[in-house]
Design an enzyme around this catalytic site. Sequence first.
Site, PDB file in Angstrom:
ATOM      1  N   CYS A 103       0.363   9.640   2.550  1.00 26.95           N
ATOM      2  CA  CYS A 103       0.299  10.594   3.767  1.00 26.95           C
ATOM      3  C   CYS A 103       1.326  11.802   3.542  1.00 26.95           C
ATOM      4  O   CYS A 103       0.906  12.618   2.684  1.00 26.95           O
ATOM      5  CB  CYS A 103       1.004   9.606   4.950  1.00 26.95           C
ATOM      6  SG  CYS A 103       0.485  10.181   6.454  1.00 26.95           S
ATOM      7  N   HIS A 206      -2.889   5.284   4.899  1.00 23.47           N
ATOM      8  CA  HIS A 206      -1.939   4.222   4.452  1.00 23.47           C
ATOM      9  C   HIS A 206      -2.529   3.150   3.810  1.00 23.47           C
ATOM     10  O   HIS A 206      -2.602   1.883   4.562  1.00 23.47           O
ATOM     11  CB  HIS A 206      -1.143   3.820   5.918  1.00 23.47           C
ATOM     12  CG  HIS A 206      -0.216   5.061   6.250  1.00 23.47           C
ATOM     13  ND1 HIS A 206       1.243   5.204   5.821  1.00 23.47           N
ATOM     14  CD2 HIS A 206      -0.391   6.299   6.831  1.00 23.47           C
ATOM     15  CE1 HIS A 206       1.580   6.257   6.086  1.00 23.47           C
ATOM     16  NE2 HIS A 206       0.917   7.003   6.799  1.00 23.47           N
ATOM     17  N   GLU A 208      -1.150   0.698   1.916  1.00 22.67           N
ATOM     18  CA  GLU A 208      -0.106  -0.213   2.024  1.00 22.67           C
ATOM     19  C   GLU A 208      -0.233  -0.997   3.275  1.00 22.67           C
ATOM     20  O   GLU A 208       0.112  -2.102   3.273  1.00 22.67           O
ATOM     21  CB  GLU A 208       1.246   0.520   1.750  1.00 22.67           C
ATOM     22  CG  GLU A 208       1.750   1.014   3.112  1.00 22.67           C
ATOM     23  CD  GLU A 208       1.297   2.324   3.429  1.00 22.67           C
ATOM     24  OE1 GLU A 208       0.472   2.813   3.043  1.00 22.67           O
ATOM     25  OE2 GLU A 208       1.968   2.843   4.528  1.00 22.67           O
TER      26      GLU A 208
END
Length: 236
Positions: A103, A206, A208
């Site tokens: 990001c 994202h 993660e």
Amino acid sequence: MSEKPLIGITPDYSYEKRRFKISEDYTNAITKAGGVPVLLIPGEDFPEFIDGLLFSGGGDINPLLFGEEPIWENGEISPLRDSYELALCKEALARDIPLLGICRGMQIMNIAAGGGIYQDIAVQTGTTLKHSQQAPRPCGTHSVIPAEGSLLSRLWQAEKIIVNSVHHQAVSTLGNGMRVAAQSPDGLTEAIEGAEKSFVLGVQWHPEAMEAKEQDALFAHFVQAAAHYRERRRMP
Ligand code: MN
């Protein structure tokens, strides 16, 4: 000392609370992929011990740093993060240390390489694709199409993948040595990679925060590249 690669992670910083912070999603993803996450606190010295570097997400980047005056839609900026991360990234690119930018982290990588970003994609590109999703983070809401011959296309072997999207800025002009690794259907750059680097990848989503094998593969590949770098630099 651990034989696992050490992955430096840049945390976010709150001026109000005078605190560094990081979501455990980042550290868990690195641990799961076989690396040891290490938080990097801004300072003058380059962290010589790291084998890989993860630039985490966060607020907006000061537009003066990529040659623009701020528009109204530009959000909160962090001078501390901006100056530390840009210096760190430039040095890491020069040393060809494996880099993963997520990001804001992808945008930092592009700016460190001399590129630019849109301060607000709705205003500056006119896209109507919803990039600020109103859905839980693990939930993917728009597709991305890996560029032919890119790391993501090799890694995923898929024509498109659904990702989450919580951004209002994005890469505009590419930095030196960077190329597009994936786009959303509106033509926005959703991932970049370092053309001549061993592993330099920036993603706008994202990974993660998603529970998906494609995103796990991304972290696994990154940590593997860091393990190779660790071996390389320990050679006499
Ligand atoms: Mn998006």
